[in-house]
Design a protein around this motif. Structure first.
Motif, mmCIF file in Angstrom:
data_model
loop_
_atom_site.group_PDB
_atom_site.id
_atom_site.type_symbol
_atom_site.label_atom_id
_atom_site.label_comp_id
_atom_site.label_asym_id
_atom_site.label_seq_id
_atom_site.Cartn_x
_atom_site.Cartn_y
_atom_site.Cartn_z
ATOM 1 N N THR A 288 0.791 -1.222 0.000
ATOM 2 C CA THR A 288 0.000 0.000 0.000
ATOM 3 C C THR A 288 0.818 1.263 0.000
ATOM 4 O O THR A 288 0.254 2.354 0.052
ATOM 5 C CB THR A 288 -0.872 0.026 1.263
ATOM 6 O OG1 THR A 288 -0.021 0.091 2.398
ATOM 7 C CG2 THR A 288 -1.740 -1.204 1.359
ATOM 8 N N ASN B 1 -8.724 -5.787 2.741
ATOM 9 C CA ASN B 1 -10.011 -6.069 2.101
ATOM 10 C C ASN B 1 -11.154 -5.459 2.884
ATOM 11 O O ASN B 1 -12.003 -4.748 2.334
ATOM 12 C CB ASN B 1 -10.237 -7.584 1.998
ATOM 13 C CG ASN B 1 -9.720 -8.141 0.688
ATOM 14 O OD1 ASN B 1 -9.503 -7.422 -0.270
ATOM 15 N ND2 ASN B 1 -9.530 -9.443 0.645
ATOM 16 N N TYR C 103 -11.624 -1.577 2.848
ATOM 17 C CA TYR C 103 -12.275 -0.964 1.693
ATOM 18 C C TYR C 103 -13.698 -1.471 1.481
ATOM 19 O O TYR C 103 -14.539 -0.743 0.945
ATOM 20 C CB TYR C 103 -11.411 -1.167 0.447
ATOM 21 C CG TYR C 103 -10.164 -0.327 0.532
ATOM 22 C CD1 TYR C 103 -10.222 1.048 0.330
ATOM 23 C CD2 TYR C 103 -8.940 -0.885 0.870
ATOM 24 C CE1 TYR C 103 -9.092 1.835 0.436
ATOM 25 C CE2 TYR C 103 -7.796 -0.098 0.982
ATOM 26 C CZ TYR C 103 -7.883 1.260 0.768
ATOM 27 O OH TYR C 103 -6.756 2.041 0.894
ATOM 28 N N ILE D 248 -15.569 0.812 3.782
ATOM 29 C CA ILE D 248 -15.721 2.153 3.209
ATOM 30 C C ILE D 248 -16.834 2.170 2.166
ATOM 31 O O ILE D 248 -17.690 3.073 2.163
ATOM 32 C CB ILE D 248 -14.394 2.619 2.583
ATOM 33 C CG1 ILE D 248 -13.379 2.948 3.687
ATOM 34 C CG2 ILE D 248 -14.611 3.834 1.686
ATOM 35 C CD1 ILE D 248 -11.996 3.299 3.169
ATOM 36 N N VAL E 177 -13.682 -6.298 -4.414
ATOM 37 C CA VAL E 177 -12.574 -5.971 -3.505
ATOM 38 C C VAL E 177 -11.700 -7.196 -3.260
ATOM 39 O O VAL E 177 -10.463 -7.105 -3.263
ATOM 40 C CB VAL E 177 -13.108 -5.402 -2.178
ATOM 41 C CG1 VAL E 177 -11.968 -5.174 -1.191
ATOM 42 C CG2 VAL E 177 -13.857 -4.085 -2.417
ATOM 43 N N HIS F 39 -7.591 -7.703 -4.476
ATOM 44 C CA HIS F 39 -6.468 -7.889 -3.554
ATOM 45 C C HIS F 39 -5.827 -9.281 -3.640
ATOM 46 O O HIS F 39 -4.946 -9.605 -2.842
ATOM 47 C CB HIS F 39 -6.924 -7.634 -2.109
ATOM 48 C CG HIS F 39 -7.102 -6.192 -1.771
ATOM 49 N ND1 HIS F 39 -8.251 -5.496 -2.059
ATOM 50 C CD2 HIS F 39 -6.265 -5.295 -1.181
ATOM 51 C CE1 HIS F 39 -8.140 -4.250 -1.648
ATOM 52 N NE2 HIS F 39 -6.941 -4.098 -1.129
ATOM 53 N N ARG G 34 -6.091 3.732 -4.605
ATOM 54 C CA ARG G 34 -6.620 3.689 -3.240
ATOM 55 C C ARG G 34 -7.099 5.072 -2.803
ATOM 56 O O ARG G 34 -8.146 5.208 -2.164
ATOM 57 C CB ARG G 34 -5.569 3.158 -2.272
ATOM 58 C CG ARG G 34 -5.323 1.674 -2.401
ATOM 59 C CD ARG G 34 -4.195 1.243 -1.483
ATOM 60 N NE ARG G 34 -3.892 -0.165 -1.666
ATOM 61 C CZ ARG G 34 -4.515 -1.163 -1.037
ATOM 62 N NH1 ARG G 34 -5.495 -0.884 -0.208
ATOM 63 N NH2 ARG G 34 -4.172 -2.413 -1.257
ATOM 64 N N GLY H 72 -10.794 4.536 -3.125
ATOM 65 C CA GLY H 72 -11.028 4.118 -1.744
ATOM 66 C C GLY H 72 -11.251 5.241 -0.770
ATOM 67 O O GLY H 72 -11.660 4.994 0.366
ATOM 68 N N PHE I 225 -9.890 7.985 7.979
ATOM 69 C CA PHE I 225 -9.306 7.565 6.705
ATOM 70 C C PHE I 225 -8.509 8.643 5.971
ATOM 71 O O PHE I 225 -7.695 8.307 5.106
ATOM 72 C CB PHE I 225 -10.407 7.041 5.779
ATOM 73 C CG PHE I 225 -11.108 5.825 6.306
ATOM 74 C CD1 PHE I 225 -10.417 4.645 6.509
ATOM 75 C CD2 PHE I 225 -12.459 5.865 6.610
ATOM 76 C CE1 PHE I 225 -11.055 3.525 6.998
ATOM 77 C CE2 PHE I 225 -13.109 4.751 7.101
ATOM 78 C CZ PHE I 225 -12.407 3.568 7.301
ATOM 79 N N HIS J 109 -4.814 7.965 3.755
ATOM 80 C CA HIS J 109 -4.872 8.090 2.299
ATOM 81 C C HIS J 109 -4.121 9.322 1.795
ATOM 82 O O HIS J 109 -3.614 9.322 0.670
ATOM 83 C CB HIS J 109 -6.326 8.107 1.831
ATOM 84 C CG HIS J 109 -6.985 6.764 1.920
ATOM 85 N ND1 HIS J 109 -7.658 6.340 3.044
ATOM 86 C CD2 HIS J 109 -7.035 5.734 1.025
ATOM 87 C CE1 HIS J 109 -8.109 5.111 2.843
ATOM 88 N NE2 HIS J 109 -7.752 4.716 1.635
ATOM 89 N N SER K 286 -7.135 4.214 11.248
ATOM 90 C CA SER K 286 -8.241 3.781 10.389
ATOM 91 C C SER K 286 -9.059 2.664 11.038
ATOM 92 O O SER K 286 -10.231 2.474 10.707
ATOM 93 C CB SER K 286 -7.710 3.313 9.031
ATOM 94 O OG SER K 286 -6.938 2.132 9.166
#
Length: 359
Positions: free
Chosen positions: A17, A116, A119, A122, A162, A166, A199, A203, A251, A255, A291
């Protein structure tokens, strides 16, 4: 005692990530985030696990009553529970100076479910806000559209997309626990940079726009309604603000750091600066830990804000109170009837008091 507070970073340790790679001589401090993350993970587990277990039960009752929103709420609670189940392993990993004590496959599976479910959660938040928006703004038009089958289909599609997105986790060498590391920040590549941009955009940014637009629409329509009491309007206003601010607080930091790492890939001089990697590493790990807080607050913010769920809670509390106050110990029939009559009166009074607390 823990390992020394500074550990050599390997060029082979690459994160699914994140972005840039420290130079071989760059030393990162793994002690700075140990206490904050262990405390954070512990608090989230203590609050989140029981809260989500209760809400799984309550939302399941709503699903049985053909409540469309209950599908999304139940899925969110189950998703959060799966997400929380990975925290003990991450807490141990952080507490042992970022040394993974289990197999490489355990690292990959844990990382797979961790990201996983982040997201999926989210996207389910977007579904919940969108469903509430349609139900409020298009109350009449949505009667034939808001169906449980559609909600189930949308949820399954989100989970499938999702999960498939991944699957490369299981083939990436970054999960092979090289030098005891499990998905640590590492080497920047075009692929990792592309993941970071995706992302941030898919995301975080797009869901944020959806949450802002839908909750603003809900707020405007509810405030303009003449059929709602002031206390009901206030509750909706608090929920709308809470949804957006919680999303930003949980979040946005993570991000934004992903975006920074992606941008630095196009600035080679900055990317190879050890000082940059050292300065951003601890904020990155803390923001990733932050998060997880969303999973503990979701049941309180979403589930308990539902009128139907609150009714389920009132029924449960009434039953519990009735069972705890009912003590048929006397063999005298008249005394037994008087006792039951007293308990029934207490239950009625308690139920009325709970009803008064709705506003």
């Amino acid at each position: 005692m823990h390992e020394p507070t500074t550990i050599q970073t390997s060029l082979a340790a690459t994160n699914l990530t994140t972005g840039s790679t420290p130079e071989p001589s760059c030393v990162l401090n793994y002690e700075n985030d140990r206490v904050p993350l262990v405390v954070l993970y512990s608090v989230v587990l203590v609050i989140g696990v029981p809260a989500n277990i209760v809400t799984v039960y309550l939302t399941f009752l709503q699903v049985l009553r053909k409540n469309v929103l209950g599908i999304y709420l139940l899925s969110l609670s189950m998703c959060d529970l799966m997400y929380l189940c990975t925290l003990p392993m991450w807490a141990d990993y952080v507490n042992t100076a970022h040394r993974w004590r289990w197999s490489p496959m355990a690292c990959k599976v844990t990382g797979y479910f961790f990201f996983n479910n982040m997201y999926i959660s989210i996207l389910l938040l977007c579904c919940i806000s969108s469903d509430r928006y349609v139900a409020v703004v298009y109350a009449l038009e949505s009667r034939g559209v808001r169906r449980q089958k559609l909600a189930v289909g949308v949820t399954l599609t989100i989970v499938l997309v999702v999960f498939l997105g991944h699957t490369p986790v299981f083939t990436m060498p970054e999960g092979d626990v090289q030098e005891g590391r499990c998905f640590e920040p590492g080497q920047s590549t075009p692929t990792v940079t592309g993941f970071n941009y995706a992302r941030f955009l898919i995301g975080f940014f797009v869901p944020l726009v959806i949450l802002v637009v839908t909750n603003r629409g809900i707020l405007v329509n509810v405030q303009a309604s003449t059929g709602l009491r002031p206390c009901q309007k206030k509750r909706v206003r608090y929920l709308a603000y809470g949804v957006v601010f919680l999303f930003l607080g949980c979040f946005a930091p993570y991000h934004l750091i992903l975006l920074v790492r992606a941008v630095t890939f196009h600035i080679p001089k900055l990317q190879k600066t050890c000082h940059f990697e050292q300065s951003i590493y601890t904020p990155y790990t803390i923001s990733l830990g932050l998060s997880t807080f969303n999973s503990a607050i979701n049941p309180i913010l979403y589930v308990l804000s539902s009128d139907n769920i609150r009714k389920e809670l009132r029924r449960a509390f009434t039953r519990i109170r009735w069972l705890t106050t009912l003590q048929p110990r006397s063999t005298d029939s008249s005394q037994h009837r008087m006792h039951n009559s007293k308990n029934s009166s207490e239950v009625v009074v308690a139920a009325r008091e709970v009803e008064k607390q709705v506003c």
